[in-house]
Each structure stands twice: as C-alpha cells, then as structure tokens.
Scaffold this motif. Structure first.
Motif, PDB file in Angstrom:
ATOM      1  N   HIS A   1     -17.804 -20.932  -6.403  1.00  0.00           N
ATOM      2  CA  HIS A   1     -16.993 -20.676  -7.588  1.00  0.00           C
ATOM      3  C   HIS A   1     -17.451 -19.463  -8.390  1.00  0.00           C
ATOM      4  CE1 HIS A   1     -16.139 -24.854  -6.523  1.00  0.00           C
ATOM      5  NE2 HIS A   1     -15.000 -24.727  -7.174  1.00  0.00           N
ATOM      6  N   GLY A   2     -18.345 -18.668  -7.822  1.00  0.00           N
ATOM      7  CA  GLY A   2     -18.788 -17.466  -8.509  1.00  0.00           C
ATOM      8  C   GLY A   2     -19.654 -17.729  -9.722  1.00  0.00           C
TER       9      GLY A   2
ATOM     10  N   ASN B   1     -19.185  -9.871  -4.918  1.00  0.00           N
ATOM     11  CA  ASN B   1     -19.479 -11.144  -4.270  1.00  0.00           C
ATOM     12  C   ASN B   1     -18.478 -11.424  -3.153  1.00  0.00           C
ATOM     13  OD1 ASN B   1     -21.082 -13.426  -3.976  1.00  0.00           O
ATOM     14  ND2 ASN B   1     -19.836 -14.666  -5.363  1.00  0.00           N
TER      15      ASN B   1
ATOM     16  N   GLU C   1     -15.797 -16.841  -2.874  1.00  0.00           N
ATOM     17  CA  GLU C   1     -15.394 -17.542  -4.093  1.00  0.00           C
ATOM     18  C   GLU C   1     -14.005 -18.153  -3.930  1.00  0.00           C
ATOM     19  OE1 GLU C   1     -15.658 -15.299  -7.678  1.00  0.00           O
ATOM     20  OE2 GLU C   1     -17.659 -14.516  -7.241  1.00  0.00           O
TER      21      GLU C   1
END
Length: 427
Positions: free
Chosen positions: A215-216, A371, A374
């Motif tokens: 979920h970052g 990233n 996610e």
C-alpha cells in the motif's frame, strides 16, 4: 509451524505465526512499541544475550510484532526462519556482509533493481567485495562467471524492471555444482507466484515496501533462511562455521543447524550493524500479507491487460512483459509462474525519451514515483532515476535505454488504466 504448513496459501497468509494475545485475547497481532523487554532473572538475561535461550532483549534484535511477520513470511516461502530488517536494501547488505569478507568474490545477475546494482558496486569500491556480473538469462555465460573463489550467487526471481522470469532451477544447479549458496530476491514475485526455495534457493529476501506491504506505506525488508545449506565446517563462511568468541565460543552451524544463517543475520546484521525494522512497519507489512493472495491475481490480470494494450499501440515500439505469448521469456513463465509473471514491466516508445517524458507528464491515474508493487499504478523513467548509476552501455544491454518507461500495474480498473495511457500518449 508444522500444523500450519498443512494449510493452503490463503489461510497461511492470514494466520501463520499469529495467535490471540495471551494477555488480552486480542485477535489482531498487537503493536509492541517497546525498545526493551524485562527479564525474569539475571540468569535469563544472560542466557538470552548468550544465545542459550530464545527471547527478547532489546528491540534492535527483535520484537514480538516482527516475530509474527517473520514466522508468516518464512512459512509462506517454505523456509525455517526469517529476520525482519529496515529495508530490502539493508536485507541485501546484511546477506552479503554475513557471507563475505573483504577480498571475497560472488556472482550477481546483471539485471537487478538499480539500488542493488549500485550497492554492489559501492561495496566493491569501498570494501573489496568483488562482484562479477553475468546475464541470468544466458546460462552458459552465467556458469562461466563462477570460479573457485566465488562464495555466493545473487539473482532476482522476476527481474526488475523487465519482468523476465529467471530459470531458478538451472541456476540452483550451478550453485550446487560449486557448493555455494544461491540468494534470490523474490520481491516482484512474492511467495504467491514463486517459492524459490522449492527450486533450490538457500536464502530468499524481499523488500516489504513492494507487494507484501502493498500500500505504499512501509519501508522494510526480510531475509528468509531455507535451512538447507550445510555450513558446518566450511571455513569459507566463518560467521557460520567458526566460533564466536564473544558468545562463549558458540558455532552457529553446530548450535542451529537448520537456522544458522538466520541466526547469523540477526546477531551480526541486527545486533551489530543495527538496521532493525520498526514494530509499526512490521505491523503494517503483517497486515499487508493478509490480502496478498487477493491482490496478486488482480495485479497480474491488470498487467496482462495493460501490456496487451500497449503492445498494439501505434506509439509503442516494444513491450517487455513475458506474460505475452510472443515474448521470448514466455516458456519460463509457463514453467515457474503459471498464474502470471507479476505486474512490473517496461515499454519502449517510438518517440524516444521525449515521448517518455510527455507520457509521464500527462498521465492522470498513474502516479509518477519510484516504488513498485502498490495498490495504485506507478510509472517512471529508469534511465534517469532508478538505474541512472549504471554505465550507459550496461543500461542499453539490460533494455533500459532512454526511450524506455517502467510501469507497475496496480488494482484499479484495467480499462481506466489503458484509457489513461491512451490519452497521455496522444501527440
């Protein structure tokens, strides 16, 4: 653990390592925000610090919240034990420093996360840990890179960012012929898609910041010990096979034959070097594991849909997603990841770097950040960011020229993702 292992993946992802809190009955694993833990007696404190008894001493060496995460990921991967750590990057660092001393050599895939490649080069320059890079998709050349001085092989199960699936069993055979441990970064696959230990990996690690956390929210890593490599008496690995004089002469391979590497990573990597994972990040990553089996199929199906769409787009020259039937890596996908090769891949645009920058500037659903893995879809230009420290010729050889964009496909509606890319690719 043994009874848990009889359960299937989804049940293990929710339950492995956890139980109601004995003090309160809380069903969710509590967040233990304590940097120290009281000892029952002076003798118990001495035994815990001396590795004669298991238990908690100081938060840098372990925490009850992190312990549940360690047991869960070790179970999902089929390992004997695990160690949570501050980041995926620190997981790789601790693995290398536990296995190698200055002057030692190892072989690494030349197709890796850019941060891993940068770390390896820095360790060679500053600490004389010599790395030989080889293409993991060219097994003959990879075999030739291993010499009598090689002490480990490091690869990714699914390559970041190209998405290629590596022939784990073949590279494991190379490692076994030379009696050296195989280290596998399983971040992009997660144990849902690939369990590298089943194909001969000795050590597996993850960036928890990616699909497992999901979920970052988290920066974290984890090291999983397969418990299969025979360290006993092997002088090439002194932290595993030789006495630790400051721990009463204990030899980890003799005292902990199935968990020796995990213990060494905790004692040297955590107690000495200090990159522990915070209990709060352990809690978030643990929560992420509970939906891993639900998220990964959606990630994969969305990635397949977006890759197919881009492969047919007039502005796209090439899509590197081995889930596509015409991709040269597709046979390994069928063997190792029948449920799909993850959700990270690259695309090369006909308009070159200028077109990549327009695309990234114009997307509305995709987020431009570094990233991967996610819930939301992400996009970036590797040549100028994540892989910028690679020599230009090596970037090109790895398929990361200036005209290439990396995509990490999230959980949104696939039609919205393709529509977003279409509008962003318009001249």
């Amino acid at each position: 653990m043994s009874s848990e292992c009889k359960n299937r993946f989804a049940t293990l992802a929710v339950h492995a390592g956890a139980a109601p809190d004995p003090a309160t009955g809380a069903r969710v694993t509590p967040l233990y925000l304590s940097n120290g833990f009281a000892f029952e007696t002076p003798e118990a404190a001495s035994d815990i610090f001396g590795l004669r008894k298991s238990g908690y001493s100081y938060g840098r060496g372990g925490n009850p919240t992190g312990a549940v995460l360690e047991k869960r990921i070790a179970t999902l991967e089929g390992g004997t034990n695990a160690v949570t750590i501050a980041s995926g990057q620190s997981a790789l660092l601790v693995i290398l420093l536990t296995l190698l001393q200055s002057g030692d050599e190892y072989v690494s895939a030349n197709r890796l996360f850019g941060g891993s490649l940068g770390l390896m080069r820095r360790l060679e320059e500053r600490h004389q840990l010599k790395v030989t890079f080889a293409n993991p998709l060219e097994l003959d050349n990879f075999e030739k890179a291993v010499t009598e001085r090689t002490k480990a092989i490091v690869i990714e199960s699914i390559v970041n960012p190209s998405g290629d699936v590596v022939d784990l069993a073949a590279i494991s055979d190379i490692a076994k012929r030379h009696n050296i441990p195989l280290v596998v970064d399983n971040t992009l696959a997660t144990p849902y898609l690939i369990r590298p230990i089943e194909y001969g990996a000795d050590i597996v690690f993850h960036s928890l910041s990616k699909f497992i956390g999901g979920h970052g929210q988290v920066i974290g890593g984890i090291i999983v010990d397969a418990g299969k490599f025979n360290w006993a008496g092997d002088k090439r690995y002194p932290l595993l096979s030789q006495p630790w004089e400051d721990y009463g002469g204990i030899v980890l391979a003799d005292k902990f034959p199935q968990t020796a590497f995990g213990v060494a990573s905790r004692v040297y990597g955590m107690r000495d070097l200090g990159p522990g994972l915070s209990p709060f990040n352990s809690f978030l990553a643990l929560t992420g594991t509970e939906t891993l089996h639900l998220r990964m199929p959606r990630h994969v199906s969305n990635a397949q849909a977006v890759a197919r769409h881009l492969a047919a787009h007039p502005a796209v020259a090439e899509v590197s997603y081995p889930g596509l039937e015409n991709h040269p890596n597709h046979p390994l996908v069928k063997r190792y990841t029948p449920e799909g090769p993850g959700a990270v891949f690259t695309a090369r645009l006909k308009g070159g770097e200028a077109a990549v920058k327009r695309l990234i500037s114009n997307v509305k659903v995709f987020s431009h950040l570094a990233n991967i893995g996610e819930t939301r879809s992400l996009i970036i230009h590797p040549a100028s960011t994540t892989h910028r420290n690679m020599p230009p010729e090596e970037r090109l050889a790895a398929g990361l020229g200036p005209d290439v964009v990396r995509l990490s496909i999230g959980l949104e509606d696939a039609l919205d993702l393709t529509a977003d890319l279409d509008q962003a690719l318009k001249d």
